[in-house]
Design a protein around this motif. Structure first.
Motif, short mmCIF file in Angstrom:
data_model
loop_
_atom_site.label_atom_id
_atom_site.label_comp_id
_atom_site.label_asym_id
_atom_site.label_seq_id
_atom_site.Cartn_x
_atom_site.Cartn_y
_atom_site.Cartn_z
N THR A 56 0.82 -1.22 0.00
CA THR A 56 0.00 0.00 0.00
C THR A 56 0.85 1.27 0.00
OG1 THR A 56 -0.18 0.05 2.40
CG2 THR A 56 -1.92 -1.11 1.21
N TYR A 58 3.50 1.82 -1.91
CA TYR A 58 3.99 2.20 -3.23
C TYR A 58 3.06 3.22 -3.93
CZ TYR A 58 8.00 -0.80 -2.92
OH TYR A 58 9.20 -1.33 -2.54
N PRO A 59 1.75 3.01 -3.91
CA PRO A 59 0.90 4.07 -4.48
C PRO A 59 1.08 5.41 -3.75
CG PRO A 59 -0.35 2.06 -4.20
CD PRO A 59 0.97 1.84 -3.52
N ASN A 62 4.10 6.97 -5.08
CA ASN A 62 3.76 7.46 -6.41
C ASN A 62 3.07 8.83 -6.31
OD1 ASN A 62 3.13 7.20 -9.30
ND2 ASN A 62 1.03 6.90 -8.58
N ARG A 63 2.14 8.92 -5.36
CA ARG A 63 1.40 10.18 -5.20
C ARG A 63 2.33 11.31 -4.71
NH1 ARG A 63 -1.91 11.32 -1.02
NH2 ARG A 63 -2.09 9.13 -0.46
N TYR B 77 -3.89 -2.90 -3.00
CA TYR B 77 -3.16 -1.64 -3.17
C TYR B 77 -3.03 -1.14 -4.62
CZ TYR B 77 0.83 -4.71 -4.17
OH TYR B 77 1.66 -5.66 -4.70
N TYR B 81 -3.15 3.02 -7.71
CA TYR B 81 -2.39 3.58 -8.83
C TYR B 81 -3.36 4.05 -9.92
CZ TYR B 81 2.28 1.87 -7.52
OH TYR B 81 3.47 1.67 -6.92
#
Lengths: 114, 184
Positions: A56, A58-59, A62-63, B77, B81
């Motif tokens: 969780t 990694y997103p 990214n943000r 998750y 993205y």
């Protein structure tokens, strides 16, 4: 039954709290030095109490990258493997200073009440 | 720079666990562009490989299980993205095309709905003025026509029932359908 409900309420509250603080934890970590993905995610998940699924994060990274609060680069490491390294940006440092200030104020306010 | 290669496992069970997990990853990322998909996948692969290096207990499969368990199921998750994806650089061309076509289709359906509603309203208003010529007609050819008809042999089927029925159609095509299509 009542204990179960109370336990559930506290668990939910704790989960929300952790979710809210993850960005803060990521920025605090990458302010120290450059971290590669696994290292950063593992460290943040551990700091957050180990109940955060590492994926969780990694997103979230990214943000934060999209918001230009952190920057990343790929690097080749031994045996042809690649790692993505993250570092804080000047904009991230500015946001982190604000976050830290608000965190300290909140912490003081809570301490006064408890 | 090269992409992150998938590892080679000596244990077939570990190979299967890996394949199952990353098949799910690939499936969930298919809405993103190839570049973006590759970038995310590379990072997840790098994470799992680093995690395997850090695990020093158990068989290959047990270590992989442990890393993937900490990672969480892709469904937990990866959708985030997609929620954060913006701009043509991130969404897959096929997905953009499908979304675009859906948008065009919706607008077309909406326009058609208003036109049919208007037509039904005109029929209801015109019926008292031309009671013999306005209506739902069965033509000698076997076709049905709703509108103004003067053809010989055409049989009007509804009479003044046309008015309430046409008003119901106005309600459907001007209110219910546009609401369903996300407007009004």
């Amino acid at each position: 039954m009542a204990d179960d409900t109370r336990e559930q309420q506290v668990t939910n509250w704790s989960r929300q709290l952790r979710k809210g603080v993850l960005e803060f934890l990521v920025l605090l970590r990458v302010r120290e030095r450059e971290y590669y993905g696994y290292e950063l995610v593992h460290a943040v998940a551990e700091t957050a109490g180990g109940e955060v699924a590492e994926g969780t994060l990694y997103p979230l990274l990214n943000r934060l990258s999209k918001q230009s609060l952190i920057a990343s680069r790929w690097d080749q490491v031994a045996s042809g493997r690649r790692r993505r390294y993250y570092r804080i940006t000047p904009a991230g440092e500015a946001v982190l200073r604000e976050m830290t200030d608000r965190w300290i104020r909140l912490d003081r306010a809570v301490r006064r009440l408890t | 720079m090269n992409h992150q290669a998938d590892p080679v496992f000596s244990d077939p069970a570990a190979e299967r666990v890996w394949a199952t997990y990353f098949r799910d990853v690939d499936r969930r990322l298919r809405r993103l562009s190839a570049t973006r998909r590759r970038d995310i996948r590379d990072e997840l692969v790098a994470h799992v490989l680093d995690g395997l290096d850090a695990e020093d207990q158990g068989s290959e499969t047990q270590r992989l299980d442990s890393v993937l368990r900490r990672m969480g199921p892709p469904g937990e998750y990866l959708d985030r993205y997609l929620e954060d994806a913006d701009g043509p650089g991130e969404a897959a061309a096929g997905w953009r095309l499908a979304s675009g076509l859906a948008g065009v289709g919706r607008r077309f359906a909406l326009a058609a709905s208003y036109v049919i509603g208007l037509w039904a309203l005109l029929l209801a208003l015109a019926k008292p003025l031309w009671p013999e010529q306005i209506g739902l007609f069965l033509m000698p050819s076997g076709w049905w026509v709703a509108g103004y008809v003067e053809a010989e042999g055409a049989v009007e089927m509804l009479g003044y029932w046309l008015i309430p029925l046409a008003l119901v159609l106005v309600g459907i095509f001007w209110i219910l359908l546009p609401r369903r299509l996300g407007r009004r």
